[in-house]
Design an enzyme around this catalytic site. Structure first.
Site, PDB file in Angstrom:
ATOM      1  N   LYS A 419      -0.303  17.284   1.031  1.00 11.77           N
ATOM      2  CA  LYS A 419      -1.238  17.044  -0.061  1.00 11.77           C
ATOM      3  C   LYS A 419      -2.189  15.893   0.252  1.00 11.77           C
ATOM      4  O   LYS A 419      -3.398  15.985   0.061  1.00 11.77           O
ATOM      5  CB  LYS A 419      -0.460  16.765  -1.349  1.00 11.77           C
ATOM      6  CG  LYS A 419      -1.307  16.714  -2.604  1.00 11.77           C
ATOM      7  CD  LYS A 419      -0.411  16.654  -3.824  1.00 11.77           C
ATOM      8  CE  LYS A 419      -1.217  16.661  -5.090  1.00 11.77           C
ATOM      9  NZ  LYS A 419      -0.348  16.657  -6.285  1.00 11.77           N
ATOM     10  N   GLU A 425       6.575  12.077   7.794  1.00 12.21           N
ATOM     11  CA  GLU A 425       7.283  13.079   8.590  1.00 12.21           C
ATOM     12  C   GLU A 425       6.349  14.222   8.986  1.00 12.21           C
ATOM     13  O   GLU A 425       6.351  14.668  10.141  1.00 12.21           O
ATOM     14  CB  GLU A 425       8.468  13.636   7.793  1.00 12.21           C
ATOM     15  CG  GLU A 425       9.500  12.600   7.380  1.00 12.21           C
ATOM     16  CD  GLU A 425       9.244  12.062   5.979  1.00 12.21           C
ATOM     17  OE1 GLU A 425      10.212  11.662   5.321  1.00 12.21           O
ATOM     18  OE2 GLU A 425       8.064  12.036   5.559  1.00 12.21           O
ATOM     19  N   GLY A 484       3.559  18.944  -5.473  1.00 11.87           N
ATOM     20  CA  GLY A 484       4.104  19.532  -4.265  1.00 11.87           C
ATOM     21  C   GLY A 484       5.156  20.592  -4.527  1.00 11.87           C
ATOM     22  O   GLY A 484       5.121  21.686  -3.963  1.00 11.87           O
ATOM     23  N   ARG A 485       6.129  20.293  -5.391  1.00 10.51           N
ATOM     24  CA  ARG A 485       7.207  21.245  -5.654  1.00 10.51           C
ATOM     25  C   ARG A 485       6.753  22.421  -6.512  1.00 10.51           C
ATOM     26  O   ARG A 485       7.502  23.374  -6.715  1.00 10.51           O
ATOM     27  CB  ARG A 485       8.380  20.524  -6.309  1.00 10.51           C
ATOM     28  CG  ARG A 485       8.037  19.785  -7.602  1.00 10.51           C
ATOM     29  CD  ARG A 485       9.193  18.879  -8.024  1.00 10.51           C
ATOM     30  NE  ARG A 485       8.884  18.051  -9.178  1.00 10.51           N
ATOM     31  CZ  ARG A 485       8.245  16.890  -9.122  1.00 10.51           C
ATOM     32  NH1 ARG A 485       7.817  16.431  -7.945  1.00 10.51           N
ATOM     33  NH2 ARG A 485       8.023  16.178 -10.215  1.00 10.51           N
ATOM     34  N   GLU A 571      13.989  16.761  -8.609  1.00  8.63           N
ATOM     35  CA  GLU A 571      12.868  15.844  -8.430  1.00  8.63           C
ATOM     36  C   GLU A 571      12.058  15.722  -9.722  1.00  8.63           C
ATOM     37  O   GLU A 571      11.424  14.693  -9.961  1.00  8.63           O
ATOM     38  CB  GLU A 571      11.973  16.328  -7.289  1.00  8.63           C
ATOM     39  CG  GLU A 571      10.975  15.274  -6.810  1.00  8.63           C
ATOM     40  CD  GLU A 571      10.297  15.649  -5.508  1.00  8.63           C
ATOM     41  OE1 GLU A 571      10.704  15.114  -4.456  1.00  8.63           O
ATOM     42  OE2 GLU A 571       9.372  16.470  -5.536  1.00  8.63           O
ATOM     43  N   HIS A 602      33.448  32.856  -1.669  1.00  7.15           N
ATOM     44  CA  HIS A 602      34.430  32.397  -0.677  1.00  7.15           C
ATOM     45  C   HIS A 602      34.124  30.976  -0.220  1.00  7.15           C
ATOM     46  O   HIS A 602      34.602  30.548   0.831  1.00  7.15           O
ATOM     47  CB  HIS A 602      34.443  33.365   0.508  1.00  7.15           C
ATOM     48  CG  HIS A 602      34.874  34.745   0.124  1.00  7.15           C
ATOM     49  ND1 HIS A 602      36.184  35.141   0.101  1.00  7.15           N
ATOM     50  CD2 HIS A 602      34.151  35.817  -0.288  1.00  7.15           C
ATOM     51  CE1 HIS A 602      36.272  36.400  -0.294  1.00  7.15           C
ATOM     52  NE2 HIS A 602      35.046  36.838  -0.543  1.00  7.15           N
ATOM     53  N   LYS A 727      10.844   5.559   1.293  1.00  4.16           N
ATOM     54  CA  LYS A 727       9.732   5.635   2.256  1.00  4.16           C
ATOM     55  C   LYS A 727       9.283   4.247   2.679  1.00  4.16           C
ATOM     56  O   LYS A 727       9.035   3.978   3.862  1.00  4.16           O
ATOM     57  CB  LYS A 727       8.558   6.379   1.625  1.00  4.16           C
ATOM     58  CG  LYS A 727       8.756   7.869   1.450  1.00  4.16           C
ATOM     59  CD  LYS A 727       7.495   8.477   0.850  1.00  4.16           C
ATOM     60  CE  LYS A 727       7.617   9.973   0.636  1.00  4.16           C
ATOM     61  NZ  LYS A 727       6.381  10.541   0.045  1.00  4.16           N
TER      62      LYS A 727
END
Length: 807
Positions: A419, A425, A484-485, A571, A602, A727
């Protein structure tokens, strides 16, 4: 029921005490009481009459004591009443009308000041004497105390003066109102009385802004105590109850009968939604109001899938939002069609067949979830033939190695999704991929222009250009009002998905999401699927104290959905501060996790059945993307899968009693170990088939569920300040590493002032000094092994930049 008797009198007395206290302020200010909130101002003058200022101030000081006492008595009884502030204001003003002095009436009334008034529900208040509050004969908000004696013409001039000097739009509006509407003087006094009292109550009275202080919340808490004594085994025998607990829209079927609720629960949750102005908040979001107040941004991910005919309906800062969205979608369609048709090619003229999407968080989880669905969607299988899509998210160099393995750089297109184009990263990985391209094709700037495109916010344009990307043709913008999400419907998802599967399939996904958007804003809450999901989430978390929730899709193609929902929910609502800046005193923000069935059965279903209670979302489909009928099997593989889908919710709800265990012949000493208590809530979502359209519906439902819970809890579900501290500390640690790596003294010790941190940091540095990854200048290099289309390319690769394969 509205409160009556002593409680009501306490409340009215409290209001009167507040008014007296506020009038005390007016004496000290000499300009009348002033309460400012943005451009709105309200003024009260000192009462007229023979009472001296000092005497009146003394009485008002006593009223402060009365205020404290009345407030204490009111709060102690607040849990047993639901009288609203508006009710109190209306009753007070009504009593003012009956008890006010003769000069406030313009007809003889003979009122004695002691009346039996009625509130809106007909409850009488006997022997309530309201003090005579003399409002000024002329009350004009936005004007000073000294200007209130002016005549009409002078008032107009004074108000125009205030507008010119203060830029007060509200004063201008009041001026127009003054010209066009002059009610009867008596009504004017009553209107101003109500307005003044309301302002004082809303802005001066120290109300508790938490939703947990409301009568609606307290009634739900009381009701939850009763529901905790019930068992789903009994509730599910009530056919009338069960038949009413479902909702359906456009092929989506929600069954929530296995929630620990009854009809009254839902009625109380609807009351809470009304109290929290849920509908108003939903509309504010869709209309582009800046509800993300900490970042002063609108929240309009829904506009990314709005119909083209909605152009001209939503604006943010004078921008036609839907028009902007469709301009970008048209650009994406043209570009992706060009790549897939061969019209747009790479630096060496080869077709671009491999797509690497570089991003993290919402720039990765949403698109990858979508990619996994389309992989086995029949139309997606055919559209993707000859192409590949990989995601590079983790800054771990191993992720770079895995992503680049066996790819031909000359046929690879890199999509950088960030963005701000500053995410640490993502940008490190972006530089690594740029270097990888340069190493094979030389560091010509055209290599970047032809092999790297960007999806970023318009505010990041300069950063995109500085990276070497062609911002005229290969910059696909999205906006600050797309979080973003919530960005999978924007260019962040559209570009990589359309490159692999074609734009037409992505467009079907958008239409599915838009279908639920329309349902969300138009359906009554009782049949509104995202609203029901959100309200039940609040019920389970805040009233039944279930602090976890699991997403269980019975479709392998949805294997990445739980991870996306995890970020979306945690978030968004992993907060502790309300929009009022007050810390919550009620549970919010579930821990979300999940796994496709039957794999999860399982894995962690043991805990779901016999450990702590975790509300479950089961997601199933009537038809499989690819059903399988094995020879000699009585049922298809999909029927076998769905048998588990229907069995698990009942197992969680009904459980298994000790008598049922004994009836199976179980040894008595083993009976306690095989008892299932049950009473574990779940809901089931059933859709026709997992298509692109249905995937859009699922995404929209869960996005809106998250928003509903945040709206009810009074959180800002659209910022994420919680990720910032880590960060910042990572940047500090990076500086420590640079200092240690470049130190001449091998015994150099990092000193952060935090002993625990120093110890482990120095352990890491001291044990990594012998790595063969130091360049002469002290910078780290990355070794990426190569197994590409070429015959055994270099075994060692240092991303040198100047020694590309084509030079």
């Amino acid at each position: 029921m509205r409160q009556q008797g002593p409680m009501k009198r306490h409340s009215i007395n409290l209001i009167v005490c507040i008014i007296n206290a506020s009038l005390l302020v007016s004496v000290h200010s000499f300009a009348g009481y002033r309460q400012c909130h943005t451009s709105h101002r309200t003024f009260l003058q000192t009462p007229n009459g023979s009472q001296s200022s000092s005497s009146w101030m003394s009485n008002s000081r006593r009223s402060l004591t009365q205020f404290a006492k009345a407030k204490s008595e009111t709060e102690s009884s607040s849990s047993s009443n639901d009288l609203s502030m508006d009710d109190l204001v209306d009753d007070l003003v009504e009593d003012l009308e009956h008890s006010s002095p003769p000069e406030m009436h313009h007809a003889a009334s003979g009122d004695s000041g002691v009346e039996s008034s009625k509130n809106s529900n007909g409850h009488k208040l006997h022997n309530l004497r309201v003090p005579q509050i003399h409002l000024p004969p002329r009350f004009v908000p936005g004007m000073s105390h000294k200007q209130h004696h002016l005549q009409d013409g002078d008032i107009d001039a004074a108000m125009h003066h205030n507008i010119q000097h203060n830029g007060d739009d509200s004063t201008e509006d009041l001026l127009q109102h003054h010209h066009h509407h002059t009610p009867h003087p008596h009504q004017q006094h009553l209107h101003q009385a109500k307005k003044s009292v309301s302002t004082i109550l809303n802005n001066i009275m120290p109300n508790n802004p938490l939703v947990s202080a409301t009568p609606e919340w307290k009634r739900l808490q009381k009701h939850a105590e009763y529901m905790k004594t019930t068992h789903l085994r009994d509730l599910l025998q009530d056919k009338e109850r069960c038949d009413g607990m479902f909702a359906e829209h456009d092929g989506v079927y929600l069954d929530y009968a296995r929630q620990r609720i009854d009809k009254e629960t839902m009625e109380l949750l609807m009351d809470l939604a009304e109290r929290q102005n849920l509908k108003g908040k939903m509309d504010a979001m869709f209309n582009g109001e800046k509800i993300n107040f900490t970042e002063e941004r609108a929240v309009l991910h829904t506009a990314c899938r709005a119909d083209r005919d909605q152009v001209g309906t939503v604006f943010v800062d004078d921008m036609d939002v839907v028009k902007e969205v469709h301009e970008v979608l048209d650009q994406i369609k043209y570009f992706t069609d060009g790549v897939r048709s061969g019209r747009i090619r790479g630096y060496t003229g080869k077709r671009l067949r491999n797509i690497v999407s570089v991003g993290i968080g919402g720039s990765y989880l949403g698109p990858e979830f979508l990619h996994e669905v389309f992989k086995t969607e029949p139309e997606g299988i055919n559209a993707a033939l000859g192409y590949s899509l990989r995601f590079l998210a983790n800054v771990d160099p191993v992720d770079v190695e895995r992503t680049c393995a066996d790819l031909d750089p000359e046929e690879t297109l890199i999509v950088i999704v960030s963005k701000t184009f500053t995410t640490a990263e993502t940008m490190l990985n972006a530089r690594a991929m740029r270097q990888w391209l340069w190493d094979f094709m030389g560091n010509d700037k055209e290599v970047v222009e032809k092999h790297i495109v960007a999806c970023a916010s318009t505010s990041a344009t300069e950063n995109v250009k500085a990276f070497g990307i062609d911002t005229e043709k290969y910059f696909f913008r999205f906006w600050d009002w797309v979080g973003g999400r919530y960005s999978v419907c924007s260019a962040a998802g559209a570009v990589p998905i359309s490159l692999l599967y074609g734009y037409d399939l992505f467009e079907k996904f958008l239409k599915g999401a838009n279908s639920i958007d329309k349902h969300f804003v138009s359906a009554p809450f009782e049949k509104n699927i995202p609203v029901l999901m959100g309200l039940l989430g609040v019920w389970n978390m805040s009233f039944l104290d279930y602090n976890s929730r699991t997403c269980l899709p019975y479709a392998e193609a949805l294997l990445k959905l739980p991870a996306h929902i995890q970020q979306l929910d945690m978030e968004s609502n992993g907060k502790y501060m309300t929009s009022h800046g007050v810390e919550v005193d009620y549970p919010v923000g579930e821990i979300d996790f999940g796994e496709p069935g039957t794999n999860g059965q399982h894995s962690f279903y043991q805990l779901l059945h016999m450990g702590q209670t975790v509300p479950c979302d089961f997601i199933g489909f009537v038809h499989s993307q690819h059903d399988l009928c094995v020879d000699d099997e009585e049922l298809s593989s999909h029927d076998e899968l769905m048998a588990n889908f229907f069995a698990q919710p009942d197992a969680l709800a009904f459980g298994k009693t000790a008598d049922e265990v004994r009836a199976e012949g179980t040894k008595e000493e083993l009976v306690p170990h095989k008892v299932f208590k049950g009473n574990r809530p779940s809901m089931s979502l059933l859709l026709p088939k997992l298509t692109a359209y249905a995937t859009g519906q699922l995404l929209s439902m869960y996005e809106h569920r998250t928003a509903v819970q945040g709206f009810i809890w009074d959180l800002n579900s659209f910022d994420q300040w919680g990720v910032e501290l880590g960060k910042k500390l990572a940047i500090d640690v990076r500086e420590n590493f640079l200092e240690a790596r470049n130190a001449d003294d091998e015994n150099f010790q990092i000193n952060t002032g935090k002993p625990a941190s120093d110890r482990i940091l120095n352990y890491y540095v001291n044990n990594s000094r012998d790595r063969e990854s130091q360049c002469a200048d002290g910078n780290l290099t990355t070794n990426i092994s190569r197994k590409t289309h070429r015959d055994y390319p270099p075994q060692r690769h240092d991303l040198g930049g100047q020694v590309g394969r084509l030079q």
